[in-house]
Design an enzyme around this catalytic site. Structure first.
Site, short mmCIF file in Angstrom:
data_model
loop_
_atom_site.label_atom_id
_atom_site.label_comp_id
_atom_site.label_asym_id
_atom_site.label_seq_id
_atom_site.Cartn_x
_atom_site.Cartn_y
_atom_site.Cartn_z
N ARG A 150 0.81 -1.23 0.00
CA ARG A 150 0.00 0.00 0.00
C ARG A 150 0.84 1.27 0.00
NH1 ARG A 150 -2.97 -2.88 4.08
NH2 ARG A 150 -4.61 -4.08 3.07
N LYS A 184 2.58 12.05 -10.43
CA LYS A 184 1.69 11.25 -11.29
C LYS A 184 2.44 9.98 -11.68
CE LYS A 184 -1.52 14.43 -13.53
NZ LYS A 184 -1.95 15.02 -14.80
N GLU A 211 8.32 19.57 -23.68
CA GLU A 211 7.66 19.94 -22.41
C GLU A 211 8.10 21.34 -21.96
OE1 GLU A 211 5.20 18.31 -21.13
OE2 GLU A 211 5.42 16.16 -21.56
N LYS A 229 6.00 23.93 -12.09
CA LYS A 229 5.18 22.75 -11.81
C LYS A 229 4.91 22.63 -10.30
CE LYS A 229 4.39 17.93 -12.86
NZ LYS A 229 4.68 16.80 -13.74
N GLU A 272 -5.43 17.36 -9.43
CA GLU A 272 -6.13 17.86 -10.62
C GLU A 272 -7.63 17.98 -10.36
OE1 GLU A 272 -3.97 16.48 -14.09
OE2 GLU A 272 -5.80 16.66 -15.25
N ARG A 310 -4.13 22.11 -12.36
CA ARG A 310 -3.11 21.16 -12.84
C ARG A 310 -3.36 20.73 -14.29
NH1 ARG A 310 0.16 16.40 -9.67
NH2 ARG A 310 1.44 15.87 -11.47
N ASN A 340 -1.24 20.04 -19.01
CA ASN A 340 -1.55 19.14 -20.11
C ASN A 340 -1.69 19.89 -21.44
OD1 ASN A 340 -3.27 16.41 -20.90
ND2 ASN A 340 -1.99 16.28 -19.09
N HIS A 354 -1.46 18.42 -24.95
CA HIS A 354 -1.39 16.96 -24.79
C HIS A 354 -2.62 16.23 -25.31
CE1 HIS A 354 2.10 17.82 -22.38
NE2 HIS A 354 2.23 16.60 -21.94
N HIS A 382 -1.34 13.27 -27.20
CA HIS A 382 -1.61 11.89 -26.76
C HIS A 382 -2.40 11.11 -27.83
CE1 HIS A 382 -1.12 12.53 -22.13
NE2 HIS A 382 0.01 12.16 -22.69
N HIS A 420 6.95 10.55 -26.82
CA HIS A 420 5.98 11.41 -26.15
C HIS A 420 6.29 12.90 -26.38
CE1 HIS A 420 3.17 12.78 -23.12
NE2 HIS A 420 4.14 13.49 -22.59
P1 NAD Z 1 11.80 7.32 -21.86
O1 NAD Z 1 11.74 7.04 -20.43
O2 NAD Z 1 11.35 6.25 -22.81
O3 NAD Z 1 13.29 7.73 -22.23
C1 NAD Z 1 13.61 8.06 -23.55
C2 NAD Z 1 14.82 7.25 -24.04
O4 NAD Z 1 16.02 7.77 -23.44
C3 NAD Z 1 14.79 5.77 -23.68
O5 NAD Z 1 15.27 5.03 -24.78
C4 NAD Z 1 15.77 5.66 -22.51
O6 NAD Z 1 16.33 4.39 -22.41
C5 NAD Z 1 16.79 6.69 -22.88
N1 NAD Z 1 17.56 7.26 -21.78
C6 NAD Z 1 17.09 7.66 -20.57
N2 NAD Z 1 18.05 8.29 -19.90
C7 NAD Z 1 19.16 8.28 -20.66
C8 NAD Z 1 20.47 8.81 -20.51
N3 NAD Z 1 20.82 9.53 -19.44
N4 NAD Z 1 21.36 8.59 -21.50
C9 NAD Z 1 20.98 7.90 -22.62
N5 NAD Z 1 19.77 7.42 -22.84
C10 NAD Z 1 18.85 7.61 -21.86
O7 NAD Z 1 10.96 8.61 -22.25
P2 NAD Z 1 10.83 10.06 -21.60
O8 NAD Z 1 10.73 10.97 -22.75
O9 NAD Z 1 11.84 10.32 -20.56
O10 NAD Z 1 9.42 9.97 -20.86
C11 NAD Z 1 8.22 9.78 -21.58
C12 NAD Z 1 7.21 9.17 -20.65
O11 NAD Z 1 6.96 10.06 -19.57
C13 NAD Z 1 5.88 8.90 -21.32
O12 NAD Z 1 5.44 7.62 -20.99
C14 NAD Z 1 4.97 9.94 -20.72
O13 NAD Z 1 3.63 9.53 -20.67
C15 NAD Z 1 5.56 10.13 -19.35
N6 NAD Z 1 5.26 11.42 -18.72
C16 NAD Z 1 4.81 11.41 -17.45
C17 NAD Z 1 4.56 12.61 -16.80
C18 NAD Z 1 4.14 12.59 -15.35
O14 NAD Z 1 3.79 13.65 -14.84
N7 NAD Z 1 4.18 11.46 -14.68
C19 NAD Z 1 4.78 13.82 -17.46
C20 NAD Z 1 5.25 13.80 -18.77
C21 NAD Z 1 5.49 12.58 -19.38
N1 GLY Z 2 2.57 16.32 -16.82
C1 GLY Z 2 1.28 16.68 -16.36
C2 GLY Z 2 1.13 16.68 -14.89
O1 GLY Z 2 2.03 16.32 -14.16
O2 GLY Z 2 0.09 17.01 -14.39
#
Ligand code: NAD
Ligand code: GLY
Length: 355
Positions: free
Chosen positions: A114, A136, A178, A217, A227, A232, A236, A239, A243, A254
């Site tokens: 939990r 998130k 972003e 943020k 949200e 919040r 987005n 997005h 998305h 993304h």
């Molecule tokens: P990702 O985690 O897939 O990383 C992108 C690529 O970079 C991958 O191939 C990874 O292996 C590589 N990588 C990571 N760090 C590295 C480094 N230091 N050196 C070399 N390669 C490296 O993608 P991302 O763009 O980081 O994240 C996208 C994801 O985040 C999506 O799933 C999206 O929905 C999510 N997201 C979440 C939030 C949230 O608030 N939780 C906000 C925005 C996006």
């Molecule tokens: N990336 C959108 C949020 O964190 O709310």
């Protein structure tokens, strides 16, 4: 090094930002029970650093790199490995990677017993400016992005630009997606972007703007963690379409889809008179500095229809979007599905005609 705190009614999260943050703060976890979640690329670059910092006996779960790992299958495997390793409730899940790792590891931490401690160590620009902060967590399911998830604050986020040294240029561009989104929400970030257009990828610029984005943020999350008030939702911006295209076309990342989504939604915002003039032109210019040209997909209407799954929609078949408004302020537009699709198709036609 800078610190930002996010305190909400029930949680407290500290974000340590800047060069040297990893060396200064990660070793504190060596004496704790830790469970690292990372991905294959990050493990390839940083395994020795991880072993040295957290101890070579710390269990590590290595996800295959990429969005397709954000699924139940891998969530289950992570949780099962945590059980096998005897993780206790006072143990720490340490997410070392991009947004994919952070999202799924965060969800696992929120579910295991939990909820156990969570530390985010973002290694992509996108994760540093956005996904590691604010709590998130999510996986994708049935072709819908982030549809299963939780709000679960990390106790600590360690944001160190050192990790960006190995990051491919394409991933820097995703992070800029972003960052430009924050530019459409925050006057100071917008000024920094327009004044530094020629050095968007410069490490010193990125370090400074990363702090500004996290700060923006944090201010939003403090006021509307879950949200519920609508604030919040502004994070987005772009997005809804981003998305939808991401679900349909898949081939890009993304961050790239966020840029494309913003471009299309800017068109809609101008059409509805909520954004325009020099400001809209400047935002477009910033986007095109990063993606060169917005794609004019032929079957864009089918892709846009995926927006029916957007979590912001409050009514069936009405599409909610947060779009750029005037400088420092976004606007929310809600369109009927047919109208939304028609406007997205119109935008694609404009791009095709080179307008
Ligand atoms: P990702 O985690 O897939 O990383 C992108 C690529 O970079 C991958 O191939 C990874 O292996 C590589 N990588 C990571 N760090 C590295 C480094 N230091 N050196 C070399 N390669 C490296 O993608 P991302 O763009 O980081 O994240 C996208 C994801 O985040 C999506 O799933 C999206 O929905 C999510 N997201 C979440 C939030 C949230 O608030 N939780 C906000 C925005 C996006
Ligand atoms: N990336 C959108 C949020 O964190 O709310």
């Amino acid at each position: 090094m800078k610190e930002i705190e996010i305190s909400t009614k029930t949680t407290q999260s500290i974000i340590r930002c800047g060069k040297g943050a990893f060396e200064a703060y990660a070793p504190a976890y060596k004496d704790k029970q830790t469970f690292i979640v990372t991905d294959s690329n990050v493990f390839g670059y940083y395994r020795h650093l991880l072993w040295r910092t957290f101890g070579d006996r710390t269990p590590i779960y290595i996800l295959p790199a990429g969005e397709s790992s954000k699924t139940f299958r891998y969530l289950r495997e992570i949780l099962q490995k945590m059980i096998d390793e005897g993780m206790r409730r006072n143990g720490y899940v340490i997410a070392v990677g991009g947004g994919v790792v952070g999202d799924i590891a965060g969800l696992a931490a929120s579910l295991y017993m939990r909820g156990i401690h969570l530390v985010q160590i973002p290694t992509t620009l996108l994760a540093q400016v956005d996904s590691s902060v604010g709590g998130k967590t999510a996986i994708d399911c049935k072709n819908i992005k982030n549809v299963i998830g939780s709000f679960y604050q990390p106790e600590e986020v360690i944001v160190d630009p050192v990790f960006l040294e190995t990051l491919p240029d394409r991933e820097i561009r995703c992070g800029l997606g972003e960052i430009i989104k924050y530019g459409a929400l925050d006057k100071d970030i917008y000024s920094k972007l327009t004044e530094n257009e020629a050095r968007l990828k410069d490490p010193a610029f990125l370090e400074d703007i990363t702090y500004s984005c996290i700060n923006h943020k944090a201010n939003v999350v403090r006021l509307d963690e879950r949200e519920t008030t609508g604030l919040r939702k502004t994070l987005n911006l772009g997005h809804t379409t981003g998305h939808a295209f991401e679900l349909y076309y898949r081939k890009k990342s993304h961050g790239e889809f966020v840029l494309i989504g913003m471009y299309y939604e800017l068109y809609i915002a101008e059409k509805h008179g909520v954004c325009g003039g020099r400001y809209a032109e400047n935002l477009k210019k910033l986007i095109l500095k990063v993606i060169k040209k917005a794609p004019a997909y032929e079957d864009v209407g089918k892709a846009a229809a995926m927006a029916k799954y957007d979590k912001k929609n409050a009514q069936s078949m009405r599409i909610s979007m947060v779009v750029p408004g005037v400088e420092g302020k976004s606007a929310e537009l809600t369109l009927g599905m047919d109208e939304y699709i028609a406007e997205i198709e119109e935008c694609a036609a404009h791009i095709r005609e080179g307008k």
